[in-house]
Design an enzyme around this catalytic site. Structure first.
Site, short mmCIF file in Angstrom:
data_model
loop_
_atom_site.label_atom_id
_atom_site.label_comp_id
_atom_site.label_asym_id
_atom_site.label_seq_id
_atom_site.Cartn_x
_atom_site.Cartn_y
_atom_site.Cartn_z
N LYS A 154 0.82 -1.22 0.00
CA LYS A 154 0.00 0.00 0.00
C LYS A 154 0.85 1.26 0.00
O LYS A 154 0.59 2.21 -0.75
CB LYS A 154 -0.95 -0.01 1.20
N ILE A 155 1.88 1.30 0.86
CA ILE A 155 2.72 2.49 0.94
C ILE A 155 3.51 2.66 -0.35
O ILE A 155 3.60 3.77 -0.90
CB ILE A 155 3.66 2.41 2.14
N ASP A 174 9.72 -6.27 -6.27
CA ASP A 174 8.96 -6.91 -5.21
C ASP A 174 9.02 -8.40 -5.47
O ASP A 174 8.76 -8.84 -6.60
CB ASP A 174 7.50 -6.42 -5.22
N CYS A 202 9.42 -1.90 1.97
CA CYS A 202 9.17 -3.33 2.15
C CYS A 202 9.30 -3.72 3.62
O CYS A 202 9.94 -3.00 4.40
CB CYS A 202 10.14 -4.15 1.29
N PRO A 203 8.71 -4.84 4.01
CA PRO A 203 8.84 -5.30 5.41
C PRO A 203 10.21 -5.89 5.66
O PRO A 203 10.96 -6.21 4.73
CB PRO A 203 7.75 -6.37 5.51
N THR A 229 12.14 4.63 4.73
CA THR A 229 11.09 4.92 5.71
C THR A 229 10.42 3.63 6.18
O THR A 229 9.31 3.67 6.72
CB THR A 229 10.02 5.86 5.11
N SER A 230 11.08 2.50 5.98
CA SER A 230 10.46 1.21 6.30
C SER A 230 11.01 0.62 7.59
O SER A 230 10.44 0.84 8.66
CB SER A 230 10.66 0.23 5.14
N ARG A 231 12.08 -0.13 7.51
CA ARG A 231 12.70 -0.74 8.68
C ARG A 231 14.20 -0.51 8.62
O ARG A 231 14.83 -0.67 7.57
CB ARG A 231 12.39 -2.24 8.74
N GLU A 260 17.91 1.67 16.40
CA GLU A 260 17.17 2.83 16.89
C GLU A 260 16.44 2.61 18.21
O GLU A 260 16.00 3.57 18.86
CB GLU A 260 16.13 3.26 15.86
N HIS A 292 11.93 8.20 13.02
CA HIS A 292 10.80 7.29 12.82
C HIS A 292 9.47 8.02 12.97
O HIS A 292 8.56 7.58 13.68
CB HIS A 292 10.88 6.12 13.82
#
Length: 341
Positions: A154-155, A174, A202-203, A229-231, A260, A292
């Protein structure tokens, strides 16, 4: 009335949870401390715990919560890589908020990109000191540039639309391509070699851990701009620092960082950071770091509170919890419209 122990509380968390708590018959006790094995005893006597992405929810914490009577862990976030799911299975149900606002995160990613390439953060500091020189502030047009988007959930899809609005050429990678997304999919290697800008959406999984590393950076264009901006752990921070020093990476904007947990969301302005890599990254003129905050909009905070409290309500009623997850969700009862256990 459902009693909820709420950990890692910040002032902005309370606004919408307090607003909706009466409607959902929830009584919330807020704890400022993060959830760890030291603070888990605070949840004694509560059936529901609400935690966040940087809390430590390992096997010991799971067992402490379970022995204290906790049966539902409600994560008020999308990420859950900080949870020992195997330890929780059969003991504590886990729910999350899978999509609070894809627009918030995607828009923040673009804000970071624009600030970095047009150097507005440096301009802001200069003009506050009455320095109106433009020297050293030359940026570049986004129009016509190739941006590689890693992850088309979605993002990622919202971010792709924003990029197209700027007239950018978009490549996407992906492992599970969505054929309904109007974008040119390619291999990760091709994305690295052709992109002027790479943005991660992505996760964090075993496969994506340190996706950005020395090998992948070596394949990138010289001067590539990286947005994350993910992980945090998607990026090998040491490799990133080396890439910036060698000028292979022309700039980086990070809303997340792999170490973090003990830093972000806290005021560390009066302390000396123990993390040398983060200190060096922040000191670089072509690195922009936010703590974050990509999710932090009124709309997202409202959705987080609503989704979390709805999950708690479903648990109390004995209903299926729409956003329940476990370590074997591919095969458990969740796929047939039942609880995970």
């Amino acid at each position: 009335m459902t009693n909820i122990a709420f950990f890692d509380t910040k002032p902005y968390d309370k606004v919408w949870f307090d607003h909706f708590s009466g409607e959902y018959q929830a009584e919330i006790t807020y704890f400022e401390s993060k959830l760890t094995h030291k603070t888990a005893p605070l949840a004694q006597g509560y059936e529901v715990v609400c935690a966040f992405v940087n809390d430590t929810i390992d096997e010991q914490v799971i067992e402490d919560l379970y022995q204290g009577g906790v049966r539902l862990l409600a994560m008020r976030c999308a990420g859950y890589n900080n949870i020992d799911f195997k330890a929780a299975f059969g003991k504590i149900h886990i729910v999350r908020v899978p999509a609070y606002s894809p627009y918030a995160v995607a828009e923040h990613a673009m804000a970071l990109l624009l600030s970095l390439v047009r150097q507005t953060h440096h301009s802001y500091v200069r003009t506050r000191e009455f320095n109106f020189s433009l020297n050293g502030l030359v940026g570049f047009d986004l129009h016509g540039k190739t941006i590689g988007v890693v992850g088309t959930g979605k993002i990622g899809r919202v971010f792709i639309d924003i990029c197209k609005g700027f007239g950018m050429r978009v490549l996407a990678y992906d492992p599970y391509p969505n054929k309904s997304v109007p974008v040119d999919y390619c291999s990760f290697e091709e994305l690295c070699s052709e992109s002027d800008i790479i943005s991660l959406h992505c996760p964090l999984t075993e496969e994506s851990f340190h996706l950005i590393n020395r090998e992948s950076i070596a394949k990138m264009k010289e001067g590539v701009v990286l947005i994350n901006t993910s992980r945090g752990a998607l990026v090998d921070s040491q490799a990133l620092l080396e890439g910036i020093r060698s000028k292979r990476i022309g700039g980086a904007a990070l809303d997340v960082y792999e170490e973090e947990a003990e830093l972000f969301y806290e005021d560390r302005s009066s302390t000396i950071l123990d993390d040398d890599i983060l200190m060096l990254l922040i000191s670089m003129p072509n690195v922009l770091v936010t703590s974050h905050q990509a999710f932090l909009t009124k709309e997202a905070l409202q959705n987080i509170a609503l989704t979390t409290l709805k999950s708690v309500e479903s648990y109390e009623k004995g209903d299926v919890m729409e956003h329940e997850i476990c370590y074997q969700c591919d095969t458990c009862h969740n796929v047939t419209g039942q609880r995970c256990f």
